[in-house]
Design an enzyme around this catalytic site. Structure first.
Site, PDB file in Angstrom:
ATOM      1  N   SER A  11      -3.494  11.561 -10.065  1.00  0.00           N
ATOM      2  CA  SER A  11      -2.856  10.629 -11.002  1.00  0.00           C
ATOM      3  C   SER A  11      -2.406  11.437 -12.202  1.00  0.00           C
ATOM      4  O   SER A  11      -2.942  12.521 -12.459  1.00  0.00           O
ATOM      5  CB  SER A  11      -3.885   9.584 -11.445  1.00  0.00           C
ATOM      6  OG  SER A  11      -3.452   8.939 -12.625  1.00  0.00           O
ATOM      7  N   TYR A  65     -12.227   6.499 -14.484  1.00  0.00           N
ATOM      8  CA  TYR A  65     -11.054   6.837 -13.658  1.00  0.00           C
ATOM      9  C   TYR A  65     -10.482   8.193 -14.064  1.00  0.00           C
ATOM     10  O   TYR A  65     -10.223   9.059 -13.213  1.00  0.00           O
ATOM     11  CB  TYR A  65      -9.993   5.731 -13.827  1.00  0.00           C
ATOM     12  CG  TYR A  65      -8.772   5.884 -12.951  1.00  0.00           C
ATOM     13  CD1 TYR A  65      -8.785   5.451 -11.627  1.00  0.00           C
ATOM     14  CD2 TYR A  65      -7.596   6.447 -13.443  1.00  0.00           C
ATOM     15  CE1 TYR A  65      -7.654   5.565 -10.828  1.00  0.00           C
ATOM     16  CE2 TYR A  65      -6.464   6.567 -12.645  1.00  0.00           C
ATOM     17  CZ  TYR A  65      -6.493   6.125 -11.338  1.00  0.00           C
ATOM     18  OH  TYR A  65      -5.374   6.246 -10.545  1.00  0.00           O
TER      19      TYR A  65
HETATM   20  P1  NAD Z   1      -4.249   0.135  -3.947  1.00  0.00           P
HETATM   21  O1  NAD Z   1      -5.343  -0.639  -4.576  1.00  0.00           O
HETATM   22  O2  NAD Z   1      -3.152  -0.583  -3.270  1.00  0.00           O
HETATM   23  O3  NAD Z   1      -4.808   1.208  -2.937  1.00  0.00           O
HETATM   24  C1  NAD Z   1      -6.098   1.743  -2.953  1.00  0.00           C
HETATM   25  C2  NAD Z   1      -6.578   1.805  -1.535  1.00  0.00           C
HETATM   26  O4  NAD Z   1      -7.862   2.426  -1.495  1.00  0.00           O
HETATM   27  C3  NAD Z   1      -6.717   0.413  -0.919  1.00  0.00           C
HETATM   28  O5  NAD Z   1      -6.091   0.389   0.351  1.00  0.00           O
HETATM   29  C4  NAD Z   1      -8.210   0.244  -0.791  1.00  0.00           C
HETATM   30  O6  NAD Z   1      -8.580  -0.560   0.322  1.00  0.00           O
HETATM   31  C5  NAD Z   1      -8.635   1.678  -0.579  1.00  0.00           C
HETATM   32  N1  NAD Z   1     -10.071   1.860  -0.866  1.00  0.00           N
HETATM   33  C6  NAD Z   1     -10.766   1.398  -1.925  1.00  0.00           C
HETATM   34  N2  NAD Z   1     -12.062   1.725  -1.791  1.00  0.00           N
HETATM   35  C7  NAD Z   1     -12.175   2.399  -0.628  1.00  0.00           C
HETATM   36  C8  NAD Z   1     -13.254   2.991   0.073  1.00  0.00           C
HETATM   37  N3  NAD Z   1     -14.496   2.943  -0.423  1.00  0.00           N
HETATM   38  N4  NAD Z   1     -13.000   3.602   1.275  1.00  0.00           N
HETATM   39  C9  NAD Z   1     -11.738   3.636   1.791  1.00  0.00           C
HETATM   40  N5  NAD Z   1     -10.690   3.112   1.156  1.00  0.00           N
HETATM   41  C10 NAD Z   1     -10.906   2.488  -0.032  1.00  0.00           C
HETATM   42  O7  NAD Z   1      -3.668   1.054  -5.124  1.00  0.00           O
HETATM   43  P2  NAD Z   1      -2.654   2.293  -5.074  1.00  0.00           P
HETATM   44  O8  NAD Z   1      -1.947   2.272  -6.352  1.00  0.00           O
HETATM   45  O9  NAD Z   1      -1.900   2.315  -3.818  1.00  0.00           O
HETATM   46  O10 NAD Z   1      -3.673   3.536  -5.123  1.00  0.00           O
HETATM   47  C11 NAD Z   1      -3.674   4.583  -4.187  1.00  0.00           C
HETATM   48  C12 NAD Z   1      -4.056   5.875  -4.892  1.00  0.00           C
HETATM   49  O11 NAD Z   1      -3.022   6.221  -5.827  1.00  0.00           O
HETATM   50  C13 NAD Z   1      -5.352   5.809  -5.693  1.00  0.00           C
HETATM   51  O12 NAD Z   1      -6.072   7.016  -5.522  1.00  0.00           O
HETATM   52  C14 NAD Z   1      -4.862   5.679  -7.114  1.00  0.00           C
HETATM   53  O13 NAD Z   1      -5.794   6.197  -8.040  1.00  0.00           O
HETATM   54  C15 NAD Z   1      -3.608   6.529  -7.054  1.00  0.00           C
HETATM   55  N6  NAD Z   1      -2.660   6.264  -8.133  1.00  0.00           N
HETATM   56  C16 NAD Z   1      -1.976   5.087  -8.207  1.00  0.00           C
HETATM   57  C17 NAD Z   1      -1.068   4.906  -9.244  1.00  0.00           C
HETATM   58  C18 NAD Z   1      -0.248   3.662  -9.385  1.00  0.00           C
HETATM   59  O14 NAD Z   1       0.471   3.531 -10.381  1.00  0.00           O
HETATM   60  N7  NAD Z   1      -0.289   2.725  -8.469  1.00  0.00           N
HETATM   61  C19 NAD Z   1      -0.889   5.889 -10.207  1.00  0.00           C
HETATM   62  C20 NAD Z   1      -1.606   7.067 -10.101  1.00  0.00           C
HETATM   63  C21 NAD Z   1      -2.489   7.242  -9.059  1.00  0.00           C
END
Ligand code: NAD
Length: 271
Positions: free
Chosen positions: A156, A169
């Site tokens: 991130s 986080y």
């Molecule tokens: P999201 O909530 O849609 O996806 C997160 C996924 O992780 C979900 O599918 C959830 O089921 C899964 N998950 C949660 N706990 C888990 C576990 N114990 N075991 C296996 N899977 C698990 O959100 P997203 O935005 O798609 O996030 C995906 C990644 O991207 C994350 O690591 C997040 O930190 C990172 N990220 C997202 C953003 C953003 O703006 N959306 C920005 C920076 C980083």
């Protein structure tokens, strides 16, 4: 699906954690479009995961679902065993699963701290370790890829930008940066490439409060010099490139896909 000449991940098997929603889905679809066979890992929502697989299959791709909690060692090991039993080996890990449990520092419970570290950091370690074990055992298959394997950690912008109210986080992503770099240093002699993608603000369920209302979206856009909120496809395309031999000399690096969020936009007209 694109023509076979653009299928740069042809014959490769990719595991994407947390692929039943958001960025993970975007990445799973992009890797499948590039020709990879994809394991769609999910934590709890089997139906969503099956929908992702159905979507990939509709477009002519190959995918299966596997349930596992990435913070649990036995479940991670079982997921890798199942993948390798089914497809013979693995070439690409996208360690994407991540959660937020936000609270002001003084109110943050140990449970909130621990859950985030368990999924976002320990989960990365457990998955990367299993992937590296398989990559080292198998070695390079020159007709498939110049690398024995590729590990891509979903980090991130908060691996660099401090984030009040989200200390757990930010700590998990800051820790992930040095986990990624240390793994890259250690695994390079085995021809295993390790990198991170650092998304900025991407429209997914994790941050819907930040973009759902016009007022929230306007405030968020102040942080994004490029003037738009990211889509999961932006990350999917970056992941497909980073997993391919087109990026074969990219190693130990974080690729920021953030519309310039890390450019300190507050300094654009002040300071
Ligand atoms: P999201 O909530 O849609 O996806 C997160 C996924 O992780 C979900 O599918 C959830 O089921 C899964 N998950 C949660 N706990 C888990 C576990 N114990 N075991 C296996 N899977 C698990 O959100 P997203 O935005 O798609 O996030 C995906 C990644 O991207 C994350 O690591 C997040 O930190 C990172 N990220 C997202 C953003 C953003 O703006 N959306 C920005 C920076 C980083």
């Amino acid at each position: 699906m694109p023509s076979s000449s653009t299928k740069r991940l042809h014959k490769q098997v990719a595991l994407v954690t947390g692929a039943s929603s958001g960025i993970g889905t975007g990445v799973a679809v992009a890797l499948a479009e590039a020709g990879a066979t994809v394991v769609v890992n999910y934590h709890s929502d089997a139906e969503e995961a099956e929908q992702v697989v159905a979507h990939i299959k509709e477009k002519g791709g190959r995918a299966i679902t596997i349930k596992a909690d990435v913070s649990k060692e036995d479940q991670v090991q079982q997921m890798f065993r199942q993948t390798i039993e089914q497809f013979g080996t693995l070439h690409i890990l996208i360690a994407n699963s991540g959660i937020q449990q936000d609270a002001p520092l003084v109110d943050m419970t140990l449970e909130q701290w621990q859950q985030v570290i368990d999924v976002n950091l320990t989960g990365q370690f457990l998955c990367a370790r299993e992937a590296a074990r398989e990559f080292i055992k198998r070695g390079v298959q020159p007709d498939i890829s110049r690398a024995a394997g590729k590990i891509i950690c979903m980090s991130s912008v908060h691996e660099t930008i401090p984030w009040a109210g989200h200390a757990n986080y930010a700590a998990s992503k800051g820790g992930l940066m040095l986990l990624m770099k240390s793994m890259a240093q250690e695994l390079a002699p085995h021809k295993i490439r390790v990198n991170s993608i650092a998304p900025g603000a991407i429209k997914t369920p994790i941050n819907n409060e930040a973009w759902e209302t016009p007022e929230a979206a306007r405030k968020l856009l102040e942080l994004i010099p490029y003037g738009r909120i990211g889509e999961v496809e932006d990350i999917g395309r970056a992941a497909a490139w980073l997993a391919s031999d087109e990026s074969d000399y990219v190693h130990g690096t974080t690729l920021y896909v953030d519309g310039g969020m890390t450019l300190y936009p507050g300094f654009a007209d002040n300071g």
